[in-house]
Design a protein around this motif. Structure first.
Motif, PDB file in Angstrom:
ATOM      1  N   THR A  86      13.460   9.999 -35.958  1.00 46.30           N
ATOM      2  CA  THR A  86      14.066  10.903 -36.730  1.00 46.30           C
ATOM      3  C   THR A  86      13.181  12.148 -37.660  1.00 46.30           C
ATOM      4  O   THR A  86      13.912  12.892 -37.975  1.00 46.30           O
ATOM      5  N   VAL A  87      12.672  11.430 -38.450  1.00 46.98           N
ATOM      6  CA  VAL A  87      11.184  12.874 -38.996  1.00 46.98           C
ATOM      7  C   VAL A  87      11.295  13.947 -37.996  1.00 46.98           C
ATOM      8  O   VAL A  87      11.194  14.841 -38.423  1.00 46.98           O
ATOM      9  N   ASP A  99      21.701  21.172 -38.759  1.00 49.71           N
ATOM     10  CA  ASP A  99      22.584  20.607 -37.527  1.00 49.71           C
ATOM     11  C   ASP A  99      23.118  19.238 -38.048  1.00 49.71           C
ATOM     12  O   ASP A  99      22.404  18.415 -38.968  1.00 49.71           O
ATOM     13  N   PRO A 100      23.906  18.963 -37.609  1.00 48.09           N
ATOM     14  CA  PRO A 100      24.899  17.416 -37.515  1.00 48.09           C
ATOM     15  C   PRO A 100      23.769  16.297 -37.520  1.00 48.09           C
ATOM     16  O   PRO A 100      23.529  15.598 -38.298  1.00 48.09           O
ATOM     17  N   ILE A 101      22.660  16.354 -36.617  1.00 51.02           N
ATOM     18  CA  ILE A 101      21.815  14.846 -36.485  1.00 51.02           C
ATOM     19  C   ILE A 101      21.322  15.823 -37.067  1.00 51.02           C
ATOM     20  O   ILE A 101      20.525  14.302 -37.382  1.00 51.02           O
ATOM     21  N   GLN A 102      21.165  16.335 -37.643  1.00 52.42           N
ATOM     22  CA  GLN A 102      20.118  16.361 -38.336  1.00 52.42           C
ATOM     23  C   GLN A 102      20.107  15.719 -39.951  1.00 52.42           C
ATOM     24  O   GLN A 102      18.939  14.856 -40.783  1.00 52.42           O
ATOM     25  N   LYS A 118      18.291  12.956 -41.682  1.00 51.46           N
ATOM     26  CA  LYS A 118      17.926  13.046 -42.840  1.00 51.46           C
ATOM     27  C   LYS A 118      17.582  11.840 -44.349  1.00 51.46           C
ATOM     28  O   LYS A 118      17.395  11.767 -44.871  1.00 51.46           O
ATOM     29  N   ARG A 119      18.937  10.965 -44.023  1.00 49.08           N
ATOM     30  CA  ARG A 119      19.655  10.112 -43.960  1.00 49.08           C
ATOM     31  C   ARG A 119      18.703   8.782 -44.160  1.00 49.08           C
ATOM     32  O   ARG A 119      18.212   7.666 -45.020  1.00 49.08           O
ATOM     33  N   THR A 120      17.701   8.687 -42.863  1.00 51.83           N
ATOM     34  CA  THR A 120      16.585   7.899 -42.992  1.00 51.83           C
ATOM     35  C   THR A 120      15.909   7.567 -43.591  1.00 51.83           C
ATOM     36  O   THR A 120      14.596   6.480 -43.167  1.00 51.83           O
TER      37      THR A 120
END
Length: 442
Positions: free
Chosen positions: A413-414, A432-435, A439-441
């Protein structure tokens, strides 16, 4: 070299064309139990609503093209009943005449596909009870719709069930879905499936959860669906409760999976010498699960057929596996997933975590109409991406394909944050929404 191929659709003909293109002096016989070759089954629901003008429009190549242009002995109405691997023979019958046949092979490809599950419920043979898998199936439904059909009942809330619900709804039918479990679209986690339930309610699709169909009733045509709890009036029933691989004609010497699929290696070889398999009758290696799986999709069938065709020629080309990517349109929602769901991560005893956000698929100041919900599944310690689910009104396909690519390359995820994704206000925000979810991970 004598090549026999069982099945004249995606996997079988993809393989056949590899042989044709590589060698002008070929001897290919294809045994197809139906009468139509190379058609896009996934397009058939859209013939119900007229988005696809005619069911035949999904045919990629006519059988005569394979015969006359490519020199393939493309047979129709040839149903295989037995593979004699010891003597390298294929046996069967011609369904139009009842005659038996036998063909010898040097190399055999089984690309026989899968058939809809037909339950033994009382009344299943009544008029008005259908499944949809072939062009004749679709024509039968369209012909039946010429009657005064108002109430349609769909048994099963998976991919085809939802696509058919949408297309019946588009032509003004009252649609009910009966689902044995407590959610539509079992491959999705429940918290994401709730968005699908909301859309169904918004589109006046009646969903009945937690009931099992037991039988159908009617004089000559179906008039009633009977479950373990209630009875429901209906004019037409669409069965969409799964498929079974067409492997009933192979012997005990073949390795068969839990869902009756033929187990193949990365070269599409079965455990039996000179016999290959591809498509909906075969297994697929799942890169994230790191084990064989059964995910029958047209994309996989075409790729596996292409690989099988090259290996029938003696090459060593690998099918690199799948990550479990799929997408569906359901009225105003696009519904996509790839990799592992939270449920699958639990079943595999992985140390995982999840993050879910709801955001805009474009710059917020450009449009505040569309929404996008993104759920990521990832390993807690390494942050390795395990899967993603995306549901929304716009841009789902783009995000799912990015996640599928990331999964293929074993990204974290990073690392998603490092991707240089396209941006302009009509298409995206600066993150982007997946980014945003990634970020929240951190």
């Amino acid at each position: 070299m004598k090549y026999i191929i069982i099945g004249g659709d995606a996997a079988g003909m993809s393989a056949a064309m590899q042989i044709v293109r590589a060698n002008q002096d070929h001897d290919i016989t294809v045994l197809e139990r139906g009468e139509i070759y190379s058609y896009g089954q996934c397009g058939l629901p859209y013939a119900i609503s007229g988005i696809v003008d005619e069911p035949e429009d999904v045919i990629a190549r006519e059988v005569e093209t394979f015969r006359n242009k490519y020199g393939i002995d493309a047979k129709i109405n040839h149903e295989v009943t037995h593979v004699d691997s010891a003597n390298k023979e294929v046996h069967g019958r011609v369904t139009s005449t009842g005659e038996s046949f036998k063909f010898e092979y040097d190399k055999l490809l089984i690309a026989s596909g899968a058939s809809p599950v037909m339950p033994d419920w009382k009344g299943v043979d009544l008029g008005g009870v259908f499944h949809i898998k072939t062009i004749p199936d679709t024509k039968d439904i369209l012909n039946y719709l010429d009657k005064d059909i108002q109430n349609v009942t769909i048994v099963g809330g998976g991919f085809v069930g939802l696509e058919m619900a949408e297309n019946f709804g588009e032509i003004g039918k009252n649609v009910t879905i009966i689902q044995r479990g407590q959610q539509l679209m079992k491959p999705f986690d429940y918290d994401m499936a709730e968005l699908i339930h909301k859309e169904a309610n918004h589109q006046n699709v009646n969903i009945i959860f937690g009931e099992s169909v037991k039988s159908f009733a009617g004089k000559h045509s179906v008039e009633k669906v009977i479950t373990d709890q209630n009875e429901y009036p209906t004019d037409l029933v669409l069965l969409s409760i799964g498929i079974n691989p067409n492997t009933q004609f192979v012997g005990d010497e073949f390795s068969i999976g839990e869902k009756n699929e033929l187990i193949v290696d990365e070269y599409m070889k079965t455990n039996v010498k000179d016999v290959f398999a591809a498509g909906d009758c075969a297994s697929q290696y799942h890169r994230i699960k790191e084990q064989n799986d059964y995910v029958p999709l047209g994309t996989h069938a075409n790729k596996q057929g292409m690989v099988a065709g090259q290996n029938l020629l003696g090459k060593s080309v690998e099918f690199r596996g799948i990550v479990g990517t799929s997408i569906l349109k359901f009225f105003d929602l696009d519904i996509g997933r790839t990799g592992l769901s939270e449920k699958e991560a639990q079943e595999l005893s992985l140390d995982y975590d999840t993050v879910k956000i709801t955001t805009r698929p474009v710059a917020g100041y450009y449009s505040d109409i569309e929404e996008l919900t993104v759920k990521l599944v990832y390993e807690k310690t390494t942050k390795r991406l395990l899967g993603g689910q995306v549901i929304g009104n716009k841009g789902v396909d783009k995000r799912i394909d990015v996640l599928a690519t990331a999964l293929y390359h074993n990204m974290t995820t990073v690392q998603l944050l490092d991707l240089d994704l396209s941006y302009a206000p009509p298409f995206n925000g600066v993150w982007d929404p997946i980014q945003q979810a990634a970020k929240r991970t951190l």
